[in-house]
Design a protein around this motif. Structure first.
Motif, PDB file in Angstrom:
ATOM      1  N   UNK A   1       0.900  -1.161  -0.225  1.00 13.75           N
ATOM      2  CA  UNK A   1       0.000   0.008   0.055  1.00 13.75           C
ATOM      3  C   UNK A   1       0.809   1.295  -0.195  1.00 13.75           C
ATOM      4  N   UNK A   2       0.793   2.294  -0.973  1.00 16.35           N
ATOM      5  CA  UNK A   2       1.579   3.192  -1.043  1.00 16.35           C
ATOM      6  C   UNK A   2       1.517   4.304   0.054  1.00 16.35           C
ATOM      7  N   UNK A   3       0.477   4.515   0.790  1.00 17.39           N
ATOM      8  CA  UNK A   3       0.467   5.404   1.895  1.00 17.39           C
ATOM      9  C   UNK A   3       1.368   4.776   2.888  1.00 17.39           C
ATOM     10  N   UNK A   4       1.176   3.425   3.268  1.00 15.20           N
ATOM     11  CA  UNK A   4       1.652   3.026   4.235  1.00 15.20           C
ATOM     12  C   UNK A   4       3.131   2.607   4.139  1.00 15.20           C
ATOM     13  N   UNK A   5       3.411   2.470   2.991  1.00 13.34           N
ATOM     14  CA  UNK A   5       4.974   2.376   2.151  1.00 13.34           C
ATOM     15  C   UNK A   5       5.627   4.026   2.592  1.00 13.34           C
ATOM     16  N   UNK A   6       4.965   4.863   2.275  1.00  9.64           N
ATOM     17  CA  UNK A   6       5.598   6.412   2.586  1.00  9.64           C
ATOM     18  C   UNK A   6       5.722   6.485   4.147  1.00  9.64           C
ATOM     19  N   UNK A   7       4.606   6.126   4.816  1.00 11.37           N
ATOM     20  CA  UNK A   7       4.457   6.492   5.998  1.00 11.37           C
ATOM     21  C   UNK A   7       5.875   5.662   6.749  1.00 11.37           C
ATOM     22  N   UNK A   8       5.868   4.450   6.620  1.00 14.75           N
ATOM     23  CA  UNK A   8       6.982   3.709   7.370  1.00 14.75           C
ATOM     24  C   UNK A   8       8.176   4.198   6.822  1.00 14.75           C
ATOM     25  N   UNK A   9       8.560   4.637   5.539  1.00 15.10           N
ATOM     26  CA  UNK A   9      10.006   4.820   5.261  1.00 15.10           C
ATOM     27  C   UNK A   9      10.054   6.601   5.598  1.00 15.10           C
ATOM     28  N   UNK A  10       9.228   7.100   6.045  1.00 13.84           N
ATOM     29  CA  UNK A  10       9.289   8.425   6.475  1.00 13.84           C
ATOM     30  C   UNK A  10       9.668   8.441   7.906  1.00 13.84           C
ATOM     31  N   UNK A  11       9.152   7.318   8.694  1.00 13.42           N
ATOM     32  CA  UNK A  11       9.329   7.131   9.953  1.00 13.42           C
ATOM     33  C   UNK A  11      10.596   6.494  10.566  1.00 13.42           C
ATOM     34  N   UNK A  12      10.981   5.458   9.733  1.00 10.20           N
ATOM     35  CA  UNK A  12      12.120   4.810  10.091  1.00 10.20           C
ATOM     36  C   UNK A  12      13.331   4.852   9.191  1.00 10.20           C
ATOM     37  N   UNK A  13      14.280   4.583   9.522  1.00  8.25           N
ATOM     38  CA  UNK A  13      15.755   4.753   8.847  1.00  8.25           C
ATOM     39  C   UNK A  13      15.925   4.219   7.746  1.00  8.25           C
ATOM     40  N   UNK A  14      16.181   4.860   6.620  1.00  7.50           N
ATOM     41  CA  UNK A  14      16.922   4.391   5.254  1.00  7.50           C
ATOM     42  C   UNK A  14      17.992   5.289   4.807  1.00  7.50           C
ATOM     43  N   UNK A  15      18.839   4.708   3.847  1.00 13.59           N
ATOM     44  CA  UNK A  15      19.962   5.309   3.859  1.00 13.59           C
ATOM     45  C   UNK A  15      20.476   4.894   2.038  1.00 13.59           C
ATOM     46  N   UNK A  16      20.737   6.376   1.596  1.00 15.74           N
ATOM     47  CA  UNK A  16      21.437   6.154   0.295  1.00 15.74           C
ATOM     48  C   UNK A  16      22.927   6.200  -0.009  1.00 15.74           C
ATOM     49  N   UNK A  17      23.468   5.270  -0.673  1.00 17.70           N
ATOM     50  CA  UNK A  17      24.706   5.047  -0.870  1.00 17.70           C
ATOM     51  C   UNK A  17      25.182   5.087  -2.001  1.00 17.70           C
ATOM     52  N   UNK A  18      26.332   5.857  -2.556  1.00 16.73           N
ATOM     53  CA  UNK A  18      26.731   5.761  -3.858  1.00 16.73           C
ATOM     54  C   UNK A  18      28.086   4.891  -3.753  1.00 16.73           C
ATOM     55  N   UNK A  19      28.267   4.304  -4.899  1.00 21.48           N
ATOM     56  CA  UNK A  19      29.567   3.431  -5.061  1.00 21.48           C
ATOM     57  C   UNK A  19      30.271   3.584  -6.369  1.00 21.48           C
ATOM     58  N   UNK A  20      31.495   3.546  -6.265  1.00 21.38           N
ATOM     59  CA  UNK A  20      32.323   3.661  -7.379  1.00 21.38           C
ATOM     60  C   UNK A  20      32.377   2.124  -8.319  1.00 21.38           C
ATOM     61  N   UNK A  21      32.739   2.214  -9.663  1.00 19.43           N
ATOM     62  CA  UNK A  21      32.829   1.178 -10.380  1.00 19.43           C
ATOM     63  C   UNK A  21      34.040   0.235  -9.532  1.00 19.43           C
ATOM     64  N   UNK A  22      33.909  -0.998  -9.485  1.00 20.38           N
ATOM     65  CA  UNK A  22      34.841  -1.746  -8.898  1.00 20.38           C
ATOM     66  C   UNK A  22      34.481  -2.048  -7.432  1.00 20.38           C
ATOM     67  N   UNK A  23      33.830  -1.154  -6.915  1.00 18.41           N
ATOM     68  CA  UNK A  23      33.621  -0.925  -5.413  1.00 18.41           C
ATOM     69  C   UNK A  23      32.663  -2.137  -4.676  1.00 18.41           C
ATOM     70  N   UNK A  24      32.990  -2.847  -3.723  1.00 16.33           N
ATOM     71  CA  UNK A  24      32.142  -3.767  -3.000  1.00 16.33           C
ATOM     72  C   UNK A  24      31.151  -3.145  -2.583  1.00 16.33           C
ATOM     73  N   UNK A  25      29.771  -3.735  -2.628  1.00 13.13           N
ATOM     74  CA  UNK A  25      28.575  -3.162  -2.466  1.00 13.13           C
ATOM     75  C   UNK A  25      28.235  -3.972  -0.969  1.00 13.13           C
ATOM     76  N   UNK A  26      28.373  -5.258  -1.236  1.00 12.88           N
ATOM     77  CA  UNK A  26      27.866  -6.398  -0.164  1.00 12.88           C
ATOM     78  C   UNK A  26      28.709  -7.653  -0.231  1.00 12.88           C
ATOM     79  N   UNK A  27      29.071  -8.264   0.809  1.00  8.66           N
ATOM     80  CA  UNK A  27      29.984  -9.393   1.007  1.00  8.66           C
ATOM     81  C   UNK A  27      29.698  -9.926   2.324  1.00  8.66           C
TER      82      UNK A  27
END
Length: 223
Positions: free
Chosen positions: A21-47
């Motif tokens: 539900x878009x309204x619930x999605x917006x509400x939850x993602x506004x209230x709780x933490x999220x993070x945007x991260x940029x990675x360079x070419x060749x950089x490990x994102x997850x391991x």
């Protein structure tokens, strides 16, 4: 910085969040933490060493998912694709694959707490999350069968097709002896398989570089 309308639309286009539900999605993602991260070419994102207690979504860019033990390419990720969901609720924090940025890549991480709250608030989201996990299990089982079944030519062809992705040139990232072990075939059989694929006109090989010449011919080797 909150997620933009574009970011929300991208989340809604993904397998997990499409039913939310878009309204619930917006509400939850506004209230709780999220993070945007940029990675360079060749950089490990997850391991197994670089691990977040979150779901990651590619906002822009491309990434390669490899099986760490064998370096087999499991999949390639692009805009809107998800990683980390299968490991999110494991009792031990461990990620078995390694994800590397192919180009400059931006990722948004959605915290486990947000996912837990969405599961409790939104039944349709819960079903979408379960469906996504079930489809991932099915997909990975098919990949295991593809790499461990069939003739040497078939296994080699599948490996190369996975490596080529959207490109026509693939650089072998390990010695032939290690590749033979990964594909569970003898080294001599692997060399013969490459010879057969080259003689058929499907590929050309120059040392560790393999060029895709005719995809249909390469597909014809797959059993």
């Amino acid at each position: 910085m909150p997620l933009s309308d574009h970011d929300i639309a991208l989340l809604k286009s993904t397998d997990i969040f499409s039913c939310a539900d878009e309204l619930k999605l917006k509400t939850v993602l506004t209230e709780l933490d999220f993070e945007k991260v940029q990675y360079k070419k060749g950089e490990v994102i997850y391991s197994s060493e670089v691990f977040h207690d979150c779901i990651g979504i590619i906002l822009s860019g491309k990434a390669t998912v490899r099986k760490k033990d064998s370096d087999l390419i499991v999949s390639r990720l692009s805009d809107g694709e998800i990683f980390g969901a299968a490991a999110l609720f494991l009792s031990n924090e461990y990620f078995i694959n390694e994800i590397t940025a192919q180009v400059k890549t931006e990722v948004v991480y959605i915290a486990k707490a947000a996912i837990r709250q969405l599961i409790s608030l939104d039944f349709e989201f819960s079903l979408g999350f379960i469906r996504y996990l079930s489809e991932r299990i099915f997909f990975l089982n098919k990949r295991i069968v593809s790499f461990t079944g069939g003739s040497a030519e078939s296994r080699t062809a599948r490996y190369l097709l996975s490596g080529f992705g959207d490109y026509r040139v693939f650089e072998l990232d390990r010695p032939m002896s290690q590749l033979a072990v990964s594909l569970d075939i003898g080294r001599a059989s692997l060399y013969r398989a490459f010879d057969s694929l080259c003689e058929s006109g499907a590929i050309e090989r120059n040392g560790k570089f393999v060029r895709l010449v005719n995809k249909e011919k390469l597909l014809s080797f797959i059993e």
